[in-house]
Design a protein around this motif. Structure first.
Motif, short mmCIF file in Angstrom:
data_model
loop_
_atom_site.label_atom_id
_atom_site.label_comp_id
_atom_site.label_asym_id
_atom_site.label_seq_id
_atom_site.Cartn_x
_atom_site.Cartn_y
_atom_site.Cartn_z
N GLU A 54 9.47 -3.84 -3.18
CA GLU A 54 8.66 -3.83 -2.26
C GLU A 54 7.66 -2.69 -1.99
O GLU A 54 7.59 -2.08 -1.08
CB GLU A 54 9.70 -3.63 -0.54
CG GLU A 54 10.72 -5.31 -0.72
CD GLU A 54 9.33 -6.73 -0.15
OE1 GLU A 54 7.88 -5.97 0.55
OE2 GLU A 54 10.19 -7.00 -0.53
N GLY A 55 6.67 -2.70 -2.62
CA GLY A 55 5.90 -1.32 -2.72
C GLY A 55 5.56 -0.54 -3.35
O GLY A 55 4.57 0.41 -3.80
N SER B 90 13.41 0.76 0.13
CA SER B 90 12.24 0.27 -0.20
C SER B 90 12.33 -0.51 -1.70
O SER B 90 12.00 -1.58 -1.63
CB SER B 90 11.05 1.57 -0.29
OG SER B 90 9.87 1.09 -0.99
N GLN C 19 5.63 -8.34 -5.01
CA GLN C 19 6.52 -8.23 -4.15
C GLN C 19 7.60 -9.13 -3.81
O GLN C 19 6.83 -10.32 -3.68
CB GLN C 19 5.18 -7.93 -3.01
CG GLN C 19 6.07 -7.43 -2.26
CD GLN C 19 4.76 -6.91 -0.71
OE1 GLN C 19 3.58 -7.08 -0.73
NE2 GLN C 19 5.36 -6.55 0.81
#
Length: 211
Positions: free
Chosen positions: A162-163, A16, A189
């Motif tokens: 990404e999160g 991630s 993002q």
């Protein structure tokens, strides 16, 4: 069983975090005019680190996601772009870069920077951009903010992820410069950067950066 679950969660977290600089189904490109530096009289600096190559899950970027956001900022502000370039480039391989990034954080490393920022005192406002790797900024970016004296300047962070949003990266600025003037940053993002121009402009207007 508990040990295996811990290792699995750690691996997923790594994916991630490093995917923040990738995960776009298309190669990113920045129009030539957006990467031009403004005149030497600019008091706005846009310093950023961005990685190209293969990114999670299996996407090759010729322009890193953070570089795309930096280009949008430069287009709006006419500030001076400065790419933080490592002496030793990170591999094109996503997996190899993941391993290196994890080792750098574990060892509190300061990867060497290849290029030098000229006339740092002329800038009163400094944007600093980076991807989020393992929940924080890459160690080469920490090296940059330790190398140049940012005290007394207005610092505006931006990142791609990404999160994990900014992760713990904002605390790094405060740990080095407790009295720093840190403006509201922008986290984008990575997989959405090609559509983020309007979002970037709205953010800049909101924090009082006039075109």
């Amino acid at each position: 069983m508990k040990k295996k679950l811990t290792l699995l969660l750690g691996f997923i977290t790594g994916l991630s975090c490093l995917s923040c600089n990738g995960n776009n189904p298309h190669n990113n490109t920045i129009p030539h005019e957006t990467v031009k530096s403004s005149s030497q009289e600019s008091n706005i600096l846009i310093a950023y680190f961005s990685r190209t190559g293969y990114n999670y899950p299996d996407t090759f970027l010729t322009t890193g996601n953070t570089a795309v956001i930096a280009g949008y900022i430069q287009k709006y502000t006419q500030g001076t772009l400065f790419e933080i370039v490592p002496v030793t480039p990170y591999p094109a391989s996503y997996t190899e870069t993941t391993d290196i990034a994890q080792d750098e954080i574990k060892n509190n490393a300061r990867p060497a920077i290849k290029n030098k920022l000229e006339n740092p005192d002329q800038y009163s406002t400094v944007f600093i951009g980076y991807p989020i790797w393992y929940g924080t900024m890459p160690m080469i970016v920490r090296n940059f903010i330790e190398t140049y004296d940012l005290s007394g300047k207005t610092i505006i962070p931006f990142c791609t992820h990404e999160g994990s949003n900014f992760g713990s990266s904002l605390s790094v600025f405060k740990s080095i410069y407790p009295a720093i003037s840190l403006k509201e940053g922008l986290a984008v993002q990575g997989s959405t950067v090609s559509d983020a121009r309007d979002k970037v402009e709205a953010w800049l207007k909101n924090i009082g950066i006039e075109k």
